[in-house]
Design a protein around this motif. Structure first.
Motif, mmCIF file in Angstrom:
data_model
loop_
_atom_site.group_PDB
_atom_site.id
_atom_site.type_symbol
_atom_site.label_atom_id
_atom_site.label_comp_id
_atom_site.label_asym_id
_atom_site.label_seq_id
_atom_site.Cartn_x
_atom_site.Cartn_y
_atom_site.Cartn_z
ATOM 1 N N CYS A 175 0.829 -1.212 0.000
ATOM 2 C CA CYS A 175 0.000 0.000 0.000
ATOM 3 C C CYS A 175 0.860 1.259 0.000
ATOM 4 O O CYS A 175 1.639 1.485 0.933
ATOM 5 C CB CYS A 175 -0.907 -0.007 1.228
ATOM 6 S SG CYS A 175 -1.905 1.480 1.355
ATOM 7 N N CYS A 221 -7.282 5.159 3.264
ATOM 8 C CA CYS A 221 -7.323 4.326 2.047
ATOM 9 C C CYS A 221 -7.644 5.162 0.830
ATOM 10 O O CYS A 221 -8.627 5.894 0.806
ATOM 11 C CB CYS A 221 -8.358 3.209 2.202
ATOM 12 S SG CYS A 221 -8.711 2.347 0.649
ATOM 13 N N CYS A 227 -3.515 -3.798 -2.677
ATOM 14 C CA CYS A 227 -3.716 -4.841 -1.661
ATOM 15 C C CYS A 227 -4.526 -5.998 -2.228
ATOM 16 O O CYS A 227 -4.166 -7.164 -2.060
ATOM 17 C CB CYS A 227 -4.393 -4.253 -0.427
ATOM 18 S SG CYS A 227 -5.894 -3.326 -0.789
ATOM 19 N N THR A 238 -9.858 -4.337 -0.905
ATOM 20 C CA THR A 238 -10.368 -2.971 -1.035
ATOM 21 C C THR A 238 -11.875 -2.925 -0.804
ATOM 22 O O THR A 238 -12.399 -1.984 -0.213
ATOM 23 C CB THR A 238 -10.035 -2.414 -2.430
ATOM 24 O OG1 THR A 238 -8.672 -2.694 -2.713
ATOM 25 C CG2 THR A 238 -10.261 -0.921 -2.493
#
Ligand code: HEM
Ligand code: SF4
Ligand code: FES
Lengths: 253, 141
Positions: A175, A221, A227, A238
């Motif tokens: 990430c 995020c 991810c 997600t």
């Protein structure tokens, strides 16, 4: 007849082609190196071998100082997440035949956690975030005496995807937000919070939603989907994070 | 001898290839690159607006100075800059809508890759419509 049958398996066995594959591995010895350095190794491999087998061959036959973690070797324990050709993968689940072996294969440690040696990083900050979301069942009522807590199929399905996590850290260390902000809870902690937030038997969803409604929580995020792409368990990471975001906005799971 | 010669010939290439102190570049998918572009365009638009608000505010300080600055926008170089600016805003706007869908609609979360290509397609169509008209204006002045 008998010679023919004994000959046949031998012929097919020798027919399996093997290749020399070059691995370029990012090494770091804290006692000797100021900076990590790249080192290459040529390894004889079958297409059905995995990157983990190559690391074993290097460690056992070429350079015993090569350091990496592995335990189960079958995608269950989550010890051997590493960056293979620029993407986070489990070494034990990455087959040689799925890589382009006409070029060298780059292997390096996952990014964003403190590098300890070669492919080994300090996982403690990762597990600390995991612990912070209270990843255990908390029920405020006692089950009926002698009975289990009943949950129907639909309610179980709600969080099925996020039960599959093996805590390998492939998602969190893929990430871009985590790389620059190590305080961010990271996808794995949110996935494991999701697993309990949406569990009908659990009563502490609100506590976890409050924990993740933090400046270092779900709002960090940026939906880059690195991810989801990295998860060796195929979890829709997600999507799980989005569901937690929406639960926070609704104020309930 | 020729082998060792090739060996020394190829040798200098190696350290260059390996001088990546921070490790290799992470090979993310469409989601990661769309986010990189979104942030670059967002920051670029922000700085343009900042400058633009300041130069517009100049009209209250000195109308003459304002005319000089705004006159500078009429040059062909600025005209090309405007194409870049509009390109950045259009991408940011379309991709911003994509992000909103991805955040709120689980179908879009699953199909973010497709949505990214739709964003690119819409961006190309919009720019094909805008750029020729705009450049005709700029260069026929
Ligand atoms: C045209 C309409 C616009 C739309 C639909 C839009 C949409 C969005 C959205 C949804 C985000 C959140 C991105 C995320 O969660 O990752 C965002 C971020 C951002 N926007 Fe916009 N925006 C617009 C105009 C602007 C303007 C005019 C500016 C400049 C002043 C701007 C600057 C930014 C910046 C700097 C970010 C942060 C990027 C990041 O966090 O990665 N946007 N925009
Ligand atoms: S969600 Fe997937 S990538 Fe992340 S820690 Fe769990 S198994 Fe690994
Ligand atoms: S060694 Fe256990 S997951 Fe790869």
């Amino acid at each position: 007849m008998s010679t023919a049958t004994t000959d046949a398996p031998e012929a097919t066995e020798t027919a399996v082609p093997s290749f020399t594959v070059t691995f370029i591995i990012r090494r770091f010895d804290p006692d000797a190196d100021a900076e990590p350095r790249w080192q290459d190794f040529d390894v004889e491999m079958f297409p059905t071998d995995r990157v983990l087998d190559a690391l074993h061959k290097i460690k056992w036959e070429q350079d015993g100082s090569l350091t990496f973690r592995r335990s189960c070797a079958h995608g269950i324990c989550g010890s051997d997440a590493m960056r293979i050709n620029g993407r986070n993968r489990l070494a034990c689940k990455t087959l040689i035949k799925d890589l382009d072996i006409s070029k060298p294969i780059y292997v390096e440690a996952i990014k964003g956690l403190p590098l300890e040696k070669d492919l080994v990083v300090d996982m403690e900050p990762f597990f600390a975030s995991f612990r912070e979301v209270q990843p255990f069942l908390q029920a405020s009522t006692a089950p009926e005496p002698g009975k289990e807590r009943i949950q129907d199929v639909v309610a179980r399905e709600r969080f099925d995807d996020t039960t599959k996590c093996i805590l390998c850290a492939a998602c969190t260390t893929s990430c871009p937000v985590f790389w620059t902000d190590g305080q961010y809870f990271g996808p794995a902690a949110i996935v494991n919070a999701h697993r309990f937030i949406f569990d009908s038997r659990d009563d502490a969803a609100q506590v976890r939603l409050d924990i993740l409604n933090d400046k270092e929580g779900v709002w960090r995020c940026r939906t880059t989907f690195n991810c989801s792409d990295a998860c060796p368990r195929g979890i829709e990471v997600t999507k799980a994070i989005s569901e937690v975001k929406q639960a926070i906005m609704r104020g309930k799971p | 001898m020729s082998e060792s010669a090739t060996g020394t010939l190829t040798a200098p290439e190696q350290p260059a290839k390996r001088s990546r102190p921070g490790g290799t570049l992470y090979r993310g998918n469409e989601g990661m690159w769309s986010w990189v572009l979104h942030r670059i365009t967002g920051v670029a638009i922000f700085f343009f607006l900042l400058v633009h608000i300041l130069d517009t505010a100049l009209v209250r300080v000195s109308p003459e100075a304002y005319n000089v600055v705004i006159g500078a926008y009429q040059t062909p170089i600025m005209g090309l800059g405007e194409v870049a600016l509009v390109g950045a805003i259009v991408f940011h706007a379309y991709n911003g809508l994509r992000i909103i869908l991805v955040d709120f609609w689980s179908w879009a979360t699953r199909h973010q890759r497709l949505l990214f290509y739709i964003v690119i397609a819409l961006w190309v169509i919009t720019m094909l419509g805008f750029t020729p008209r705009h450049l005709i204006n700029v260069f026929s002045h």
